[in-house]
Each structure stands twice: as structure tokens, then as C-alpha cells.
Write a protein that holds these residues in place. Structure first.
Motif, short mmCIF file in Angstrom:
data_model
loop_
_atom_site.label_atom_id
_atom_site.label_comp_id
_atom_site.label_asym_id
_atom_site.label_seq_id
_atom_site.Cartn_x
_atom_site.Cartn_y
_atom_site.Cartn_z
N HIS A 79 0.89 -1.15 -0.13
CA HIS A 79 0.18 0.03 -0.02
C HIS A 79 0.75 1.20 -0.06
O HIS A 79 1.70 1.47 0.92
CB HIS A 79 -1.03 0.00 1.22
CG HIS A 79 -1.75 -1.08 1.25
ND1 HIS A 79 -2.94 -1.09 0.23
CD2 HIS A 79 -1.95 -2.37 1.96
CE1 HIS A 79 -3.64 -1.96 0.62
NE2 HIS A 79 -3.12 -2.95 1.63
N ASP A 83 -4.46 6.79 3.17
CA ASP A 83 -5.60 6.42 3.63
C ASP A 83 -6.11 4.95 3.36
O ASP A 83 -6.70 4.35 4.15
CB ASP A 83 -6.75 7.47 2.94
CG ASP A 83 -6.43 7.21 1.30
OD1 ASP A 83 -5.49 7.63 0.85
OD2 ASP A 83 -7.23 6.87 0.65
N ALA A 84 -5.45 4.24 2.35
CA ALA A 84 -5.68 2.90 2.09
C ALA A 84 -5.13 2.04 3.07
O ALA A 84 -5.68 0.93 3.55
CB ALA A 84 -5.25 2.67 0.76
N THR A 85 -3.90 2.42 3.68
CA THR A 85 -3.32 1.63 4.59
C THR A 85 -4.21 1.52 5.87
O THR A 85 -3.92 0.57 6.44
CB THR A 85 -1.75 2.44 4.99
OG1 THR A 85 -1.27 2.34 3.85
CG2 THR A 85 -0.99 1.57 6.15
N GLY A 87 -7.28 2.30 6.07
CA GLY A 87 -8.69 1.77 5.64
C GLY A 87 -9.75 2.79 5.75
O GLY A 87 -10.90 2.64 6.25
#
Length: 288
Positions: A79, A83-85, A87
Motif C-alpha cells: 500500500h 488512507d488505504a493503509t 482503511g
């Protein structure tokens, strides 16, 4: 209209490239963008640094170093988007960035204003605003932010899917001159050429343009700095603009880590090239 995949986080290349690029900034007398506009102002040392930077950036993208670049990308995490890390939505991070920026701006505005020497007013109207009047740093920052925002739709409209960038377009100029392939002439190439000619026009309009030669030590240092910047920016995936300005706003680990190591590289080179020798010289004079 615009979609972007942050992909993986090449942590090793980001750390090494960012640190080397920071050292190159100090040796070259400025980052990639500064080198372009100082070259437009007539600094021959910046011409030397710019030539080395463009050449090295092009070499780093050549098939001869494909294996090295591929090897550096193997050291990565899945990742890249912050923000994706976690969630989460990106908006809490945007809000945090806005709050920190406002707090820092407030602290800066509370400081005692310094009197800065300005050019004597010889022009009026728009000419005075463009060539004589000193702009407030925050006003300039807002304009740069607007340019960085407009760069996305304008660049994508021409078929180039990215925002502001300096390293790849600089390499593209050399690649075009060597191979003559029109695919290397893109929006980014005209961007960096615009920086050069814009700086030239501003310097001529303010009466500050003149050819200034550097001494042999500065010339060699500028050449070495250009090489380090070309290597570092390519390895890190971007320079202080592509990484430090554009991609930080896109909230990726790569660029925030890269920016931190650029700062560390600048500190290292500044300390060992300028601060420490000056201190030793001062202490030596005091002991005598």
C-alpha cells in the motif's frame, strides 16, 4: 475525469533517492526547478547543473539501467496511499493537513515583519506588479497551488496523465534530442521550457538578467550536484515538485517519506559543505 492508483510503496528507492537528491540540491545551488529558473536568469553555474541533471535523468531512464530500477522497486510494500493503509477516507487526512498549514501560517504571520529591500519603482501598473513589486510568500504559494491544480486537467487534455513534474520532462528533452522521437515532446517539456523563458523575461523586465560565471570549485560542485539530483529524483520517483509538491497532496507514503529524506539530505550537505567548515574556520581564527 481523473483517476489515480497510488500502487505500491518502493521504500528503498524513495529513501535512497530522496536523500541523494537533497545532497544534490545543496551542491547544485538549488533544486531542479530552481536550477531551471536560475539558468533563465543567466547563472552559468545553473546551466552546468541543469545539463548534468537532464543528462543523468535521461540515462537513468535508459534500457542500460532498467535492471537497476527494477531491482529498486522490488523493495516495496503493497500500500502506497496513506488512507488505504488505514482503511479510511482521505478527507480526515486532508483536514489534518489544512489545520496544520493554517496553524503554521498563523505563526508565521505573527512574527515581526522584516524590511526587505525592493527595486525602486520605475514602472506602473502591471509592469510594476510583475517586475518590481515583492510578492508576499503566501500569495505566491496560493498561485503555485492554483497552477498545480490546473496542471492536472491541462496535462491530461494533452494525453499526459500527471500534474506538475520537472525530472521526467527534463529527461524527455535529452531523449528527444538523441533519438528524435516526437513521443518525448509533451506537456511537461513545454512546462519546464516555460519556467526557463518565464524566468528570463522576469529577469530582463526587472533589469536583473546578466551572465554570471562561477569559479572552478562552484562549477565542479554544480556539475556533481546535477548528477546527484538526476539520480536521486529518478530513484525516488520524483523531485521536490513531482514528489514534494504534487504527490504529497495525493497523500502517499512514498512522497512524505521521500520529502523527509530530501530535507535530511539538504541538512547533511549544508552541514558538511558550509556550516561545519565555517565553524572550524571561526574557531581556528579565534584560537590564533
Amino acid at each position: 475525469m481523473i483517476s489515480y492508483d497510488a500502487g505500491a510503496f518502493p521504500w528503498l528507492g524513495t529513501i535512497v533517492g530522496g536523500y541523494v537528491f537533497g545532497i544534490g540540491i545543496v551542491m547544485a545551488g538549488g533544486c531542479a526547478t530552481v536550477t531551471w529558473y536560475r539558468a533563465g536568469e543567466g547563472l552559468i553555474g545553473s546551466w552546468i547543473a541543469l545539463a548534468a541533471y537532464m543528462l543523468t535523468s535521461a540515462v537513468m531512464r535508459s534500457p542500460h539501467l532498467a535492471a537497476f530500477n527494477q531491482q529498486m522497486t522490488t523493495y516495496s510494500t503493497p500500500h502506497n496511499a496513506i488512507d488505504a493503509t488505514f482503511g479510511l477516507s482521505p478527507w480526515p487526512f486532508v483536514a489534518l493537513l489544512v489545520l496544520v498549514t493554517l496553524w503554521l501560517a498563523h505563526r508565521e504571520l505573527k512574527k515581526t515583519k522584516l524590511t526587505v529591500a525592493a527595486l525602486p519603482a520605475k514602472k506602473t501598473g502591471l509592469a510594476h506588479l510583475l517586475f518590481e513589486k515583492r510578492w508576499h510568500p503566501f500569495a505566491t504559494a496560493v498561485l503555485i497551488g492554483l497552477i498545480a491544480t490546473l496542471a492536472w486537467p491541462l496535462s491530461i487534455a494533452s494525453g499526459r496523465h500527471f500534474g506538475l513534474g520537472i525530472t521526467a520532462p527534463s529527461a524527455n528533452i535529452v531523449q528527444y534530442l538523441v533519438m528524435g522521437d516526437d513521443k518525448f515532446i509533451n506537456w511537461g517539456v513545454f512546462l519546464v521550457l516555460g519556467i526557463f523563458f518565464g524566468a528570463f523575461i522576469a529577469a530582463k523586465g526587472s533589469g536583473e538578467f546578466r551572465l554570471r560565471a562561477a569559479d572552478d570549485v562552484t562549477s565542479v560542485r554544480s556539475f556533481a550536484g546535477g548528477i546527484l539530483m538526476g539520480f536521486g529524483a529518478t530513484t525516488a520517483g520524483g523531485c521536490s515538485i513531482g514528489n514534494g509538491l504534487v504527490m504529497t497532496a495525493m497523500l502517499t507514503w512514498q512522497v512524505w517519506v521521500g520529502l523527509a529524506f530530501m530535507i535530511l539530505g539538504v541538512w547533511t550537505a549544508s552541514w558538511y559543505l558550509f556550516v561545519r567548515p565555517r565553524r572550524q574556520k571561526t574557531l581556528g581564527a579565534a584560537s590564533v
